[in-house]
Design an enzyme around this catalytic site. Sequence first.
Site, PDB file in Angstrom:
ATOM      1  N   GLN A 127       0.836  -1.199   0.000  1.00 22.03           N
ATOM      2  CA  GLN A 127       0.000   0.000   0.000  1.00 22.03           C
ATOM      3  C   GLN A 127       0.875   1.254   0.000  1.00 22.03           C
ATOM      4  O   GLN A 127       0.387   2.342  -0.256  1.00 22.03           O
ATOM      5  CB  GLN A 127      -0.908   0.020   1.244  1.00 22.03           C
TER       6      GLN A 127
ATOM      7  N   GLU B  13       0.262  -1.747   4.583  1.00 23.86           N
ATOM      8  CA  GLU B  13       0.644  -0.340   4.684  1.00 23.86           C
ATOM      9  C   GLU B  13       2.117  -0.251   5.091  1.00 23.86           C
ATOM     10  O   GLU B  13       2.878   0.505   4.505  1.00 23.86           O
ATOM     11  CB  GLU B  13      -0.247   0.392   5.705  1.00 23.86           C
TER      12      GLU B  13
ATOM     13  N   ARG C  92      -5.267   7.197  16.825  1.00 25.37           N
ATOM     14  CA  ARG C  92      -6.622   7.178  16.271  1.00 25.37           C
ATOM     15  C   ARG C  92      -7.619   6.576  17.280  1.00 25.37           C
ATOM     16  O   ARG C  92      -8.799   6.920  17.267  1.00 25.37           O
ATOM     17  CB  ARG C  92      -6.682   6.453  14.921  1.00 25.37           C
TER      18      ARG C  92
ATOM     19  N   GLU D 183     -13.085   2.658   5.340  1.00 22.29           N
ATOM     20  CA  GLU D 183     -13.029   2.105   6.691  1.00 22.29           C
ATOM     21  C   GLU D 183     -14.298   2.283   7.529  1.00 22.29           C
ATOM     22  O   GLU D 183     -14.676   1.380   8.282  1.00 22.29           O
ATOM     23  CB  GLU D 183     -11.860   2.732   7.461  1.00 22.29           C
TER      24      GLU D 183
HETATM   25  N1  MTE Z   1     -11.403  -2.837   0.029  1.00 22.78           N
HETATM   26  C1  MTE Z   1     -10.840  -3.902  -0.602  1.00 22.78           C
HETATM   27  N2  MTE Z   1     -11.560  -4.573  -1.493  1.00 22.78           N
HETATM   28  N3  MTE Z   1      -9.559  -4.279  -0.322  1.00 22.78           N
HETATM   29  C2  MTE Z   1      -8.797  -3.630   0.607  1.00 22.78           C
HETATM   30  O1  MTE Z   1      -7.643  -3.996   0.839  1.00 22.78           O
HETATM   31  N4  MTE Z   1      -8.694  -1.799   2.267  1.00 22.78           N
HETATM   32  C3  MTE Z   1      -9.474  -0.973   3.170  1.00 22.78           C
HETATM   33  C4  MTE Z   1     -10.542  -0.204   2.384  1.00 22.78           C
HETATM   34  N5  MTE Z   1     -11.275  -1.073   1.520  1.00 22.78           N
HETATM   35  C5  MTE Z   1      -9.382  -2.520   1.301  1.00 22.78           C
HETATM   36  C6  MTE Z   1     -10.695  -2.143   0.942  1.00 22.78           C
HETATM   37  C7  MTE Z   1      -8.678  -0.020   3.909  1.00 22.78           C
HETATM   38  S1  MTE Z   1      -7.909  -0.524   5.320  1.00 22.78           S
HETATM   39  C8  MTE Z   1      -8.556   1.280   3.522  1.00 22.78           C
HETATM   40  S2  MTE Z   1      -7.693   2.397   4.438  1.00 22.78           S
HETATM   41  C9  MTE Z   1      -9.162   1.762   2.291  1.00 22.78           C
HETATM   42  O2  MTE Z   1      -9.878   0.760   1.598  1.00 22.78           O
HETATM   43  C10 MTE Z   1      -8.042   2.290   1.394  1.00 22.78           C
HETATM   44  O3  MTE Z   1      -8.518   2.719   0.189  1.00 22.78           O
HETATM   45  P1  MTE Z   1      -9.214   4.158  -0.008  1.00 22.78           P
HETATM   46  O4  MTE Z   1      -8.364   5.128   0.732  1.00 22.78           O
HETATM   47  O5  MTE Z   1      -9.208   4.306  -1.444  1.00 22.78           O
HETATM   48  O6  MTE Z   1     -10.570   4.042   0.608  1.00 22.78           O
HETATM   49  N1  HPA Z   2      -4.818   6.068   9.077  1.00 16.89           N
HETATM   50  C1  HPA Z   2      -4.282   5.077   8.360  1.00 16.89           C
HETATM   51  N2  HPA Z   2      -3.014   4.937   8.171  1.00 16.89           N
HETATM   52  C2  HPA Z   2      -2.192   5.823   8.716  1.00 16.89           C
HETATM   53  C3  HPA Z   2      -2.678   6.878   9.476  1.00 16.89           C
HETATM   54  C4  HPA Z   2      -4.075   7.011   9.659  1.00 16.89           C
HETATM   55  O1  HPA Z   2      -4.580   7.924  10.313  1.00 16.89           O
HETATM   56  N3  HPA Z   2      -1.633   7.579   9.895  1.00 16.89           N
HETATM   57  C5  HPA Z   2      -0.546   6.941   9.417  1.00 16.89           C
HETATM   58  N4  HPA Z   2      -0.876   5.890   8.701  1.00 16.89           N
HETATM   59 MO1  MOS Z   3      -6.275   1.295   6.034  1.00 12.18          MO
HETATM   60  S1  MOS Z   3      -6.069   0.458   7.885  1.00 12.18           S
HETATM   61  O1  MOS Z   3      -5.823   2.900   6.605  1.00 12.18           O
HETATM   62  O2  MOS Z   3      -4.893   0.710   5.239  1.00 12.18           O
END
Ligand code: MTE
Ligand code: HPA
Ligand code: MOS
Length: 753
Positions: free
Chosen positions: A194, A229, A307, A709
Site C-alpha cells: 500500500q 501499509e 486514532r 473504513e
Molecule cells: N477494500 C478492498 N476490497 N480491499 C482492501 O484492501 N482496504 C481498506 C478499504 N477497503 C481494502 C478495501 C482499507 S484498510 C482502507 S484504508 C481503504 O480501503 C483504502 O482505500 P481508499 O483510501 O481508497 O478508501
Molecule cells: N490512518 C491510516 N493509516 C495511517 C494513518 C491514519 O490515520 N496515519 C498513518 N498511517
Molecule cells: Mo487502512 S487500515 O488505513 O490501510
Amino acid sequence: MNSIKNIDSFGHVRGESLFVDDIIVQQNTLYGLVFDSPKAHGTIKKLDIAKAEAIEGVIKIFTYKDIPGENQIGGIIPDEPLLADNKVHFVGQPVAFIVATSDSIAKKARAIIEIEIEELPIITEAKEAAAKKQFINKPRTFNLGNTSKAFGDCDYVFEDEVFTNGQEHLYLETQGAYAIPMENGSIKVTSSTQGPTQVQKAIAKVLGIGMHHIEVDVIRLGGGFGGKEDQATPWATLAALATYLLKKPVKLILNRHDDLRMTGKRHPYESNFKIGLSKELKIIAFEADFYQNAGAAADLSPAVAERTLFHATNSYFVKNVKTTVYSCKTNLPPNTAFRGFGGPQGMFVIEAAIAKAAHEIGVTAKEIQEANLIQENDELPYGQIMTQAEAVNSWQSTIKKFNYKKLASEVETFNNKNKDFKKGIALMPICFGISFTNTPMNHARALVHIYQDGTVGISTGAVEMGQSVNTKMLQIAAQIFAIHPDKIKLETTNTTRVANTSPSAASSTADLNGKALLKACSAILERLKIVAAKELKVNEKELSLQNEWVYINSKKSSLSWKALIANAMLERIALSEKSHYVTPIIHFDKTTEKGHPFAYHVYGTAIIITTVDCTRGTYVFDSIKIVHDYGKSMNQGIDLGQVEGALAQGVGWMTMEEIAYDKKGNLLSNALSTYKIPDIFSIAEDIEVIPLETDGNEMAILKSKAVGEPPLMYGIGAYFAIQNAIKAYNPNYKLKFHAPLTPEKVLMSLYEN
Ligand code: MTE
Ligand code: HPA
Ligand code: MOS
C-alpha cells in the site's frame, strides 16, 4: 457515469488481472524464503547456515551481517531490524534469507538451518507488558473539561474492563515482491504494498544507497486492509537485498502459513472505562485507559494508538473526557494497520460503557445513545469543532426509514413467545474522521498524459487494492475530458512517475489522489480550450467538452476531441500535467493534543438483529439495516461494495475471528481451519443500506465521502445485539465485554448464574 463498474471486474473474473506472482519471470530468477525465529524472545547463541548453504541449488543465505546499509526498517520509530542480529523478539521474526534456484530447494535448506536460542521471558499480553513497564513510546492523553470533578456531579458512575482481540487481514494475495537488477546498481521492485514510497525508502536505507536507485512498482493488490501499509516492506527489502548483492532477479512470495506466522495483525486492546451519567442519561464524564498490544516493534502502533483516542467517544458529545493510550511492547509480531486503524478498538469501549450503564440503570442502550449524539458546533476531545454534524440526522433517518419501533417490538414479541431462541437488537452509530491523523501525510500527486491520438494515461500515488480507487480515478478524468472510459488507462503506481507518496490508507486515497488528478486534468483542459477557441474563433468561456466533442454554448462545433488534440500537438501545447494537492485547513498540535485533524467526518447508523439458539450458543443475524453517509456518492455500486465488505469484516472481528497465541508466543490460529472468517452465511441474510440525504462535503472528492473504513464499525453492533439476546434468556448474566463473542462464550453466558 455513476454506474461505471470496477474496471478490474472482467480481469478478475477471468483470472487475467496481474498480481506480483503473475509477472512473467526473467531468466535466472532466484527464489527467496525466510528463515524465522522459532522462539518468541531470546539471545541467539548459534546460527548454523553452512549445511543449508551447501545444498545444491542454494545460492546464498543472507543474515544481518550481509546488509550493506542499515539493518533497520522501522517506519515511525527505528526499532525493527530487517534480519535479527543477536536477539529475537517474536516467533516468526526473520533471521536469515535463503535464496535458491527453486522454492523447493529453499525449503529443504530452511529445514536444516540450525539455531540455538537462550530464552528470555516472554510477554504476550498488553497489561502484562504495562506492569513490567514495557512500552513502545510514551503514553498519550486527550483531555476535555475536568473528569475528576465531573464524576462528583454524576447520578450514576460505572466502571468495567474491556477486551478486543486482534484480527488477521487475510488478504487473498499473500505478501510478496519481485526484484530485478537494472544497470548501475539500480533495482526495480514490484511489490504488493500500500506504500510504495515506504518500500523505496526502506530498501535505500538497508542497501545504503540513494532512493533514486530504487524504482518501486505496484500493479494492484489482492487486498491489503492495512496489512500492507507497513508490512509489505520487509519482503520487498529482502528481495531487493538479495538482488543487489547477487545481481540476479529474486522473487519472494510468502506462503499462507509463513504469512500468518510472520506478519502482525489488528492490535488486541485491553481497556478500562469509567462512565458517569446524569438522571437524564446525559454522559457527563468518560474516562478510558487503553492498553494496546503493539507486538515486538513500533510499526504503525503509535499512529494507531492516536486514532483510538480520536474515536474514543464515537458519535457522542461528552463534556468531560480523559482518555489515555499505552502502546505496550510484547513478544508478538508487530501489530499494524487494519481497516479502522485503532478507531474500532476505541469505539467498542464507549459502546461497552453505554451497554453497562444501560444494564445497570435499567434502560435500553438506545436511550443513552440517543441522548448524547454529537451536534453542530460541539467540541470534540481533540479540539475540533464539529461542522456538518450528521449524527442526529443519520440516527433519526435510521429509526424512521426502517421503522425501528416495529423492529424492536417484533423482537420483544418473539422473545415473549420463544424459550429456546432469543432475539437481540442493537443500534450502532458511527462517526469516523477522514484524513491521516498525522497532518503532513495528507498530500498527493497525479501525472496525466494525453497521447496524440486522444487517449489518456494516468498515474497517481493511489494503490488499487480492491477498493476500486482506479475506477474512481478513471471516472474523474473521463468526466473532465468528456471522453469514453475506454480511452483512459490507469498506469501502475510507480515511484518514478509519482514520487514521495503517502501510503494508500486512512480511506483518503480517492480524496487525496483524486483531488490532485482533478487539478491536473483541469489544467490541461484550460490549455485545450484556448486551442479550441483559436480554432473555432470564439471566446474560450463559451466552450465545453461533451461526448468527445467541443461544444460552443451547448451547440456541437466542428471540432472533435481527437482533432482538438491533434491541433494542440501542432500548436506545441503541453499535453501532460503534474499536479500536487494538500488538504487545506487541517492541523494538529501534539504538544497540546488539540487541533483540527480531520477534513470531515463520515457518519451512519446501523440496526442489527440477531437470533441466538439458546441450546447451542450459536447465532445468525436476521438483518442489518444501515443509513450511511456517502456524501454525494460518485459511484454507488462501488461504495455499496465497500460498506458491505467492511461490515462483514466488522462483524467477523466482533463475533468469530479469534486470534490465539499460546504463552510461548506461538500462533495457534495459524490456518483457516483454526481461524474462522465470515462467509456469506455469517452476515445477515437481509442487508439494506440507504444513503443518508446530505449535501456532501467540499473536502471530499466530487463531494463523495471516503468510504473504505467507516462502515467496519457498524459491526460493533453485532456484539451488543447478541449480548441483548443473552440478557433476554439469562437474567443472571453478568455483562462481559470480551470480543469476539464466539458461540462458546455465548453458551457459557447463557448458562452462568
Ligand atoms: N477494500 C478492498 N476490497 N480491499 C482492501 O484492501 N482496504 C481498506 C478499504 N477497503 C481494502 C478495501 C482499507 S484498510 C482502507 S484504508 C481503504 O480501503 C483504502 O482505500 P481508499 O483510501 O481508497 O478508501
Ligand atoms: N490512518 C491510516 N493509516 C495511517 C494513518 C491514519 O490515520 N496515519 C498513518 N498511517
Ligand atoms: Mo487502512 S487500515 O488505513 O490501510
